[in-house]
Design a protein around this motif. Sequence first.
Motif, PDB file in Angstrom:
ATOM      1  N   ALA A  99       0.832  -1.204   0.000  1.00 59.31           N
ATOM      2  CA  ALA A  99       0.000   0.000   0.000  1.00 59.31           C
ATOM      3  C   ALA A  99       0.868   1.255   0.000  1.00 59.31           C
ATOM      4  O   ALA A  99       0.587   2.227  -0.720  1.00 59.31           O
ATOM      5  CB  ALA A  99      -0.933  -0.006   1.202  1.00 59.31           C
ATOM      6  N   THR A 132      -6.302   4.338   3.573  1.00 64.41           N
ATOM      7  CA  THR A 132      -6.292   2.913   3.948  1.00 64.41           C
ATOM      8  C   THR A 132      -5.207   2.628   4.975  1.00 64.41           C
ATOM      9  O   THR A 132      -5.437   1.947   5.979  1.00 64.41           O
ATOM     10  CB  THR A 132      -6.079   2.037   2.703  1.00 64.41           C
ATOM     11  OG1 THR A 132      -7.132   2.282   1.764  1.00 64.41           O
ATOM     12  CG2 THR A 132      -6.063   0.559   3.069  1.00 64.41           C
ATOM     13  N   SER A 135      -6.165   3.999   8.352  1.00 62.48           N
ATOM     14  CA  SER A 135      -7.317   3.406   9.037  1.00 62.48           C
ATOM     15  C   SER A 135      -6.946   2.200   9.885  1.00 62.48           C
ATOM     16  O   SER A 135      -7.795   1.656  10.595  1.00 62.48           O
ATOM     17  CB  SER A 135      -8.376   2.990   8.003  1.00 62.48           C
ATOM     18  OG  SER A 135      -7.897   1.923   7.189  1.00 62.48           O
TER      19      SER A 135
END
Length: 215
Positions: A99, A132, A135
Amino acid sequence: MSATGMTVTDWFALLHPVLIILFVYPVVGATIRLGILARERRLDINPLPPTVGVEHTDHGRWVTSGVVVAVLIAMAATYARGGAVGGPGPGTGAALLLAGVGCLVSCLALWRVKGPWLRAGFALICWLGLLTLGSQPALWHLGRSPFDGGVWGSHYWSGVLLCGLLLFAMAAAPETLRSPRMRRLHVSAAFLTALLLAVQAISGSRDLLGMALGH
């Protein structure tokens, strides 16, 4: 642990404020100055070369890229400190790494791609990747809901909004040069960006002090 009581992770975490203070904020100042000069040239207030606008755009790209890199460093240090890399599930560390790489690649792609949809797509991918990563439970927040008062004083949430505005400005740079409406939107977003940069400086200093006292 070193003689100063700081671990390798602590030293790595310092890269985030160092990068912001030594690189991002000085370039922000130059970007604002060039933006003012570009506007003066457009209004025929100041006879300046057309390269002023190009330099303003280039400085904005450097600001955006620097902020994205600094945010990724801060998240990586937080994950390392909280043990998120070895968290639940064997692929957790690999997923977080992918990511982060995806965010970085998407940001760098904005320097190269020309089409408006490609620029919008890469900016959105980068921003959603940051959301993302942010989170994850290992990342410290003052709150996770807009109805929670702590969110409005959160260094993380104001930083995510700042990244979104910078990525939008970078992706929409060609349209901003051509459209008066986009220029007005860009100026409005720039004022909010400047406000968020001030908020980041205050909340970041507060959080660093809190971490030092709780070390």
